[in-house]
Scaffold this active site. Structure first.
Site, PDB file in Angstrom:
ATOM      1  CD  GLU A 172      -4.587  -4.516  -1.896  1.00  0.00           C
ATOM      2  OE1 GLU A 172      -4.412  -5.486  -2.649  1.00  0.00           O
ATOM      3  OE2 GLU A 172      -3.949  -3.449  -1.991  1.00  0.00           O
ATOM      4  CG  HIS A 370       4.258   3.792  -9.398  1.00  0.00           C
ATOM      5  ND1 HIS A 370       4.744   2.563  -9.744  1.00  0.00           N
ATOM      6  CD2 HIS A 370       3.397   3.577  -8.387  1.00  0.00           C
ATOM      7  CE1 HIS A 370       4.192   1.631  -8.978  1.00  0.00           C
ATOM      8  NE2 HIS A 370       3.371   2.227  -8.143  1.00  0.00           N
ATOM      9  CD  GLU A 372       5.253  -1.381  -4.919  1.00  0.00           C
ATOM     10  OE1 GLU A 372       4.099  -1.247  -5.319  1.00  0.00           O
ATOM     11  OE2 GLU A 372       5.532  -1.578  -3.703  1.00  0.00           O
ATOM     12  CG  HIS A 441      -2.334   2.111  -4.627  1.00  0.00           C
ATOM     13  ND1 HIS A 441      -2.967   1.272  -5.511  1.00  0.00           N
ATOM     14  CD2 HIS A 441      -2.880   3.329  -4.802  1.00  0.00           C
ATOM     15  CE1 HIS A 441      -3.847   1.966  -6.219  1.00  0.00           C
ATOM     16  NE2 HIS A 441      -3.811   3.223  -5.812  1.00  0.00           N
ATOM     17  CD  GLU A 466      -4.378  -3.778  -7.151  1.00  0.00           C
ATOM     18  OE1 GLU A 466      -3.486  -3.182  -7.764  1.00  0.00           O
ATOM     19  OE2 GLU A 466      -4.291  -4.076  -5.942  1.00  0.00           O
TER      20      GLU A 466
HETATM   21  C1  NOJ Z   1      -0.398  -2.525  -6.162  1.00  0.00           C
HETATM   22  C2  NOJ Z   1      -1.126  -1.263  -6.469  1.00  0.00           C
HETATM   23  O1  NOJ Z   1      -2.418  -1.303  -5.909  1.00  0.00           O
HETATM   24  C3  NOJ Z   1      -1.169  -1.106  -7.971  1.00  0.00           C
HETATM   25  O2  NOJ Z   1      -1.928   0.022  -8.337  1.00  0.00           O
HETATM   26  C4  NOJ Z   1       0.230  -1.034  -8.526  1.00  0.00           C
HETATM   27  O3  NOJ Z   1       0.164  -0.996  -9.920  1.00  0.00           O
HETATM   28  C5  NOJ Z   1       1.029  -2.242  -8.093  1.00  0.00           C
HETATM   29  N1  NOJ Z   1       0.940  -2.462  -6.703  1.00  0.00           N
HETATM   30  C6  NOJ Z   1       2.500  -2.111  -8.452  1.00  0.00           C
HETATM   31  O4  NOJ Z   1       3.109  -1.140  -7.673  1.00  0.00           O
HETATM   32 CA    CA Z   2      -3.169  -2.849  -4.105  1.00  0.00          CA
END
Ligand code: NOJ
Ligand code: CA
Length: 670
Positions: A172, A370, A372, A441, A466
């Site tokens: 990134e 999702h 994470e 991601h 983002e």
């Molecule tokens: C980074 C991801 O790129 C984003 O899309 C996501 O909302 C956040 N992490 C939280 O998981």
């Molecule tokens: Ca990201």
């Protein structure tokens, strides 16, 4: 003719006193020529010419291994050349039919001082060259640890290059443009342009059970592979039979052809999935941008984003506007306890998962789940089958994964090392088992794996949209560099389509991840028309219309997104210059979608629609910057123009600085 002969002799003799040619191979169109050589002392190298012009000068190949002698001096056992030509079809993508045509040089080598064997397989395509190393089953080599891959890329010119710095965990970053000699260590795809306009992009294909390759500067325009290490400093733990990913160099005479290259897909294994009927590209919206803006939260509380009520509104909007999927982030308990089973499966009190899932099913809208992980791989791997099986029962057929952990995974390994590569692949394979499509991601970089695992739809793997919500953001120059760098590797979930590009109306009501008030002044750095163009230009089979639905509701420009298809029969790159502009036309059945985008410079773009079917009348609906559009002061101004066109029409577009145009062309009798 004499000049040609002379140049050829000079090239062949560059080191003919000391080097023996072990084999040559040329592209099917006879433009690219690759040569493999061994010196008298057994050093292996390759070089690449475009016709007679050197692109890559003789470059060293070899390996250093742990607790055994390096593999750097060889003798040749055999060499042969074969040709291959076939067309194959993708289940989804930018174009249905892909031509796979190459000539391959296969060299079987033996270490000069032992019985250890290694093969080099080198292919010349019209759009580039690629090579990989193979360690066949043998007595002299069994388990081994690669400490260093000594693949060099001695570029013939100190060319102009576009790159992001390599660290071993994140892609990134913003792109830089410098001469090759000025780089230190970069990620791939690494794209360079020679003086005569020839473009080369170095990357890799089929990154499987190996560490990701970065490129390190040696001297002048010489680069060398630097693999992402394990914590113990080693690079790759291997056991024969074993092979490396392909080292790829996409080569094109112009930027249009570079972007059109299918080299990486061609170098991956055919699909492992026989039934791909459940894999469907789609547009999606989500409870997402509001959280990044900081007007909503992931966590439960007053400003919680993913409530049952909002989820139902998103599902209704999707159904009414030809959007097939909805993503919900932060619908789960313990959002902060990333990695726990709870964080993947237990909904927060204000989110009725079953009700939402049933409603989505009823409405025929897909839910994108999702996950994470926060980089806690062990925990994720221990829960993932449970998660996928519960999701698939709920009808959640797509999962977006996340690995927010800048400094590596929680076990100390890097995202991009062999450990990470194997983890990301494991998840793709398990997702396939449960018929789940993936959007990763903070992923490992794309190397064309979607050919083998067509449920690996899209990924981030670059600075996505983002960043506009909570930082200085991404300039129009940055997004205009992506098609010629990151996107050469494959689809990206950039998350385009922000209509409220200047969201200052929320100033004072926005908070960051820690709940601190967000700095005012952040915004999206393009015009609205360019946001539409990005939906076509920045290809993703899961394409997000990323803004909040209140910014789409009743907005005439949303008609473009509503009409947009994201699975194409064909794609034509009409016009392109690295980091400056691009115009892409994509066909789905009889309709064409065109995206035209520019960097910080305003631009006139003209092109003939000669790709349309002859003797057919079409209607073109053009969404473009208005006369008074200004990305800084009046970014959301746009106009819609309708015009009759056919295959002889030349379209003229005026793109504002950081602007664009998005066009639908459909046959009149449709
Ligand atoms: C980074 C991801 O790129 C984003 O899309 C996501 O909302 C956040 N992490 C939280 O998981
Ligand atoms: Ca990201």
């Amino acid at each position: 003719m004499r000049v040609f002969a002379l140049i050829l002799i000079v090239w062949l003799c560059q080191a003919c006193a000391t080097e023996l040619s072990v084999g040559k191979v040329s592209s099917p169109n006879n433009q690219l020529h690759a040569l493999v050589q061994l010196t008298k002392s057994g050093e292996l190298s390759y070089s690449v010419n475009n016709k007679t012009k050197p692109l890559i000068l003789p470059s060293h190949l070899g390996f250093t291994l742990q607790k055994q002698a390096p593999l750097e001096q060889f003798e040749m056992l055999s060499a042969n050349v074969k040709s291959y030509k076939k067309q194959w079809q993708v289940p989804w993508g930018e174009r249905k039919n892909i031509r796979n045509e190459y000539n391959e040089l296969f060299v079987s080598l033996k270490d000069l001082r032992s019985e250890r064997k290694m093969n080099l397989r080198l292919r010349a395509y019209d759009d580039g060259v690629a090579f990989r190393f193979e360690f066949p089953q043998q007595k002299a080599l069994n388990e081994f640890v690669i400490m260093d891959e000594k693949t060099d890329f001695n570029l013939a010119e100190n060319a102009t290059s576009w790159w992001i710095e390599a660290d071993y965990d994140s892609y990134e970053k913003l792109y830089k443009q410098t001469q090759v000699a000025e780089i230190k260590q970069v990620q791939t795809p690494f794209t360079v342009r020679n003086q005569d306009g020839t473009l080369l992009s170095i990357h890799e294909a089929a990154l499987t059970d190996y560490a990701s390759m970065t490129l390190k500067h040696k001297t002048g325009s010489q680069l060398t592979a630097e693999l992402v290490p394990w914590q113990d400093g080693s690079k790759v733990k291997a056991k024969v039979p074993f092979r490396t990913p392909w080292r790829t160099v996409q080569i094109a005479n112009d930027a249009k052809s570079l972007v059109a290259s299918d080299l990486l897909l061609n170098l991956n294994e055919p699909s492992k999935l026989t039934d791909t009927s459940w894999i469907k590209p789609m547009k999606y919206i989500g409870i997402w941008w509001g959280i990044h803006l900081g007007v909503h939260t992931w966590k439960e509380g007053e400003r919680h984003g993913a409530t049952t009520e909002r989820a139902m509104q998103y599902i209704d909007f999707a159904k009414q506007h030809n959007v097939q999927g909805v993503l919900f982030e932060g619908w789960n308990k313990g959002w902060e306890q990333w990695g726990t089973r709870e964080a993947y499966l237990v909904p927060s009190d204000d989110f009725d998962l079953e009700k939402v899932a049933n409603y989505a099913k009823q409405q025929g809208v897909a839910i994108i789940g999702h996950n994470e992980t926060g980089g806690n791989i062990a925990a994720y791997e221990s829960h993932v089958e449970d998660i996928f099986s519960i999701y698939s029962k709920l009808g959640i057929n797509t999962v977006k994964t996340g690995y927010v952990a800048e400094q590596g995974f929680s076990n100390g390994e890097h995202h991009q090392g062999q450990f990470g590569v194997n983890h990301y692949r494991k998840i793709v394979e398990l997702a396939a088992k449960y018929k789940i499509m993936l959007n990763a991601h903070e992923p490992i970089k794309d190397t064309g794996i979607r050919r083998t695992w067509p449920n690996m739809m899209t990924r981030e793997g670059a600075r996505g949209g983002e960043y506009n919500a909570w930082s200085e953001g991404n300039s129009a120059d940055y997004t205009m560099t992506l098609p010629f760098t990151r996107l050469l590797a494959g689809p990206m979930d950039y998350t385009p389509g922000i209509f409220d590009v200047d969201f200052s109306r929320f100033d004072g009501q926005r908070y960051d991840w820690q709940g601190q008030e967000q700095k005012a002044g952040y915004r999206v750095h393009t015009t609205l028309a360019r946001q539409l163009a990005n939906m076509v230009v920045l290809y993703s089979p899961l394409q997000m219309a990323a803004d909040m639905i209140e910014n789409y509701q009743g907005h005439p420009a949303f008609k473009f997104i509503e009409a947009l298809d994201v699975d194409y029969d064909d794609t034509k790159i009409i016009d392109a210059e690295v980091a400056e502009h691009i115009t892409v036309a994509r066909r789905a059945n009889q309709r064409w979608f065109i995206g035209s985008a520019t960097n910080k410079d305003a631009r006139e773009v003209s092109f003939k629609l000669d790709f349309l079917t002859a003797n057919t009348q079409y209607q073109a609906t053009i969404y473009q910057d208005a006369k008074d559009t200004d990305w800084q002061d009046n970014p959301e101004a746009y106009q819609v123009v309708t015009q009759m066109v056919d295959h002889e029409t030349t379209l003229h577009l005026t793109l504002a600085a950081a602007g664009g145009a998005a066009i639908i062309i459909e046959p009149l009798n449709d």
